[in-house]
Motif scaffolding. Structure first.
Motif, short mmCIF file in Angstrom:
data_model
loop_
_atom_site.label_atom_id
_atom_site.label_comp_id
_atom_site.label_asym_id
_atom_site.label_seq_id
_atom_site.Cartn_x
_atom_site.Cartn_y
_atom_site.Cartn_z
N PRO A 1 9.29 -33.75 55.14
CA PRO A 1 9.75 -35.07 55.02
C PRO A 1 11.11 -34.94 54.06
O PRO A 1 11.73 -36.05 54.08
N ALA A 2 11.43 -33.77 53.21
CA ALA A 2 12.73 -33.85 52.50
C ALA A 2 13.61 -33.68 53.46
O ALA A 2 15.01 -33.94 53.22
N ASP A 3 13.61 -33.51 54.98
CA ASP A 3 14.62 -33.53 55.97
C ASP A 3 14.49 -34.89 56.92
O ASP A 3 15.15 -34.77 57.89
N GLY A 4 13.69 -35.83 56.28
CA GLY A 4 13.47 -36.92 56.96
C GLY A 4 13.55 -38.19 56.03
O GLY A 4 14.65 -38.35 55.52
N PRO A 5 12.39 -38.95 55.64
CA PRO A 5 12.47 -40.12 54.80
C PRO A 5 12.92 -39.83 53.37
O PRO A 5 13.25 -40.69 52.70
N LEU A 6 12.70 -38.63 52.98
CA LEU A 6 12.93 -38.26 51.46
C LEU A 6 14.33 -37.46 51.36
O LEU A 6 14.54 -36.78 50.46
N THR A 7 15.23 -37.35 52.34
CA THR A 7 16.47 -36.58 52.23
C THR A 7 17.20 -36.94 51.12
O THR A 7 17.39 -38.04 50.86
N GLY A 8 17.69 -36.17 50.62
CA GLY A 8 18.26 -36.11 49.30
C GLY A 8 17.50 -36.60 47.91
O GLY A 8 18.22 -36.58 46.93
N LEU A 9 16.34 -36.65 48.07
CA LEU A 9 15.67 -37.11 46.78
C LEU A 9 14.75 -35.89 46.10
O LEU A 9 13.97 -36.12 45.33
N GLY A 10 15.09 -34.72 46.94
CA GLY A 10 14.30 -33.67 46.27
C GLY A 10 13.94 -32.65 47.40
O GLY A 10 14.31 -32.89 48.39
N ARG A 11 13.19 -31.75 46.72
CA ARG A 11 12.55 -30.70 47.67
C ARG A 11 11.00 -30.21 47.45
O ARG A 11 10.68 -30.42 46.16
N PHE A 12 10.40 -29.72 48.47
CA PHE A 12 8.96 -29.50 48.37
C PHE A 12 8.90 -27.84 48.07
O PHE A 12 9.41 -27.02 48.68
N GLU A 13 8.37 -27.59 46.71
CA GLU A 13 8.23 -26.26 46.38
C GLU A 13 6.46 -25.62 46.31
O GLU A 13 5.88 -26.90 46.03
N ASP A 14 6.05 -24.80 46.29
CA ASP A 14 5.10 -24.23 46.10
C ASP A 14 4.52 -24.40 44.67
O ASP A 14 5.37 -23.88 43.92
N LEU A 15 3.40 -25.10 44.39
CA LEU A 15 3.13 -25.40 43.03
C LEU A 15 2.95 -24.08 42.06
O LEU A 15 3.35 -23.99 40.97
N ARG A 16 2.11 -23.20 42.55
CA ARG A 16 1.94 -21.98 42.08
C ARG A 16 3.38 -21.16 41.52
O ARG A 16 3.32 -20.55 40.47
N ALA A 17 4.10 -21.13 42.45
CA ALA A 17 5.21 -20.44 42.20
C ALA A 17 6.19 -21.13 41.21
O ALA A 17 6.98 -20.40 40.68
N ILE A 18 6.21 -22.49 40.99
CA ILE A 18 7.02 -23.13 40.11
C ILE A 18 6.39 -23.70 38.87
O ILE A 18 7.04 -24.01 37.95
N ALA A 19 5.23 -23.34 38.70
CA ALA A 19 4.30 -23.73 37.60
C ALA A 19 5.03 -23.25 36.09
O ALA A 19 4.82 -24.44 35.19
N MET A 20 5.54 -22.21 36.25
CA MET A 20 5.91 -21.70 34.81
C MET A 20 7.52 -22.14 34.61
O MET A 20 8.04 -22.11 33.34
#
Length: 311
Positions: free
Chosen positions: A99-118
């Motif tokens: 969706p970050a390449d569709g309706p949410l373009t420019g509003l953020g990016r999706f990341e794996d929660l475990r990878a970014i938790a810290m």
């Protein structure tokens, strides 16, 4: 509300869950329509985030009404709670297309929660862990366990009700005991073959019906390592949204040191002194690595390593 207890990653959700209000569908609808209400989005379990000023990441909040449009109905929408009176909702999206390449373009990016938790603020990691756990529960419990008919969302997403037999279903959390066995000036760590090379951790297992926490701890230490437990003390807990567990961290004193890996859950066990565990936590042991700081096992080992040695 912060508590005076050790706070693990994924704990510390600061939202007022407003559980006394979410059973009122009119009130929930009013909050959803309010222009100041906020929303967050998960896609295939990954949260929408953006860079923060401190070099980490943070939740990329949307207007709640946009979140509602993305959810396209109550099945994928969750009322998270209130932040200083402002309502927060979450939407659960899936599918192949990002969706970050569709309706949410420019509003953020999706990341794996475990990878970014810290790199998330601790409170936001707690918020996202709550959302992820809730959506996993709803995805896995869409049918009534009593009669098998499809169930429906209620209470802002925190309950499912079967329209056929009227059974109410509530979110579940699976309790897991995770314990560091200690005897004198040494502790026991173990490893599984599937883990990264040289990785050692505390022992763990699910608490079974009819067991106390202490009994589960003693059973698991006996089954996995043939250790006899004499005393159990509490350290902390950690919500673990994979899919929805509560890790109950313990320090367990044991009577014997002739540990033996069961070759089912564990392939190897070894005793370590406090000096060795401190070196392992610093990454200075050539033949052993500790779990990452995000894991409660890391915090158990660290807490014990920093205690004064017994007289």
């Amino acid at each position: 509300m912060p508590l005076s207890a050790f706070m693990n990653v994924f704990a510390g959700n600061p939202l007022d869950r407003a559980s006394d209000r979410r059973s009122d569908p009119e009130w929930v609808a009013e909050q959803l329509a309010a222009p100041e209400s906020l929303g967050l989005v998960l896609w295939n379990g990954k949260p929408l985030v953006e860079d923060s000023k401190d070099g980490g990441v943070q939740i990329a909040y949307l207007a709640a009404r946009m979140t509602s449009e993305l959810a396209a109905g109550p099945e994928r929408l969750l009322f998270m709670g209130l932040w200083q009176g402002t309502a927060v909702f979450a939407a659960d999206l899936d599918g192949v297309a990002d969706p970050a390449d569709g309706p949410l373009t420019g509003l953020g990016r999706f990341e794996d929660l475990r990878a970014i938790a810290m790199t998330l603020p601790g409170t936001e990691a707690g918020i996202l862990a709550t959302a992820k756990s809730m959506f996993e529960w709803r995805r896995r419990h869409r049918h009534c366990a009593a009669c098998g008919q499809p169930s429906e969302v209620s209470d802002g997403g925190w309950k499912r009700v079967c329209p056929a037999c009227k059974t109410e279903h509530f979110p579940r959390t699976d309790p897991v005991v995770i314990m560091l066995a200690v005897k004198g000036d040494k502790c026991l760590v173990g490893r599984q073959a599937a883990w990264p090379p040289k990785m050692y951790s505390a022992l763990a297992g699910f608490l079974e019906p009819g067991e106390s926490i202490e009994e589960a701890c003693a059973r698991e230490l006996w089954e996995e390592a043939k250790l006899k437990t004499s005393k159990v003390r509490y350290h902390s807990t950690q919500p673990w949204p994979y899919p929805s567990s509560l890790m109950i961290g313990l320090i367990a004193e044991v009577e014997n040191d002739d540990a033996e890996a069961d070759q089912i859950e564990l392939d190897e066990v070894r005793w370590m002194t406090r000096a060795e565990t401190r070196a392992m936590l610093r990454g200075e042991l050539a033949d052993a690595k500790a779990p990452g700081a995000m894991a409660i096992a890391h915090q158990l080992i660290k807490a014990w390593s920093e205690e004064d040695s017994p007289a």
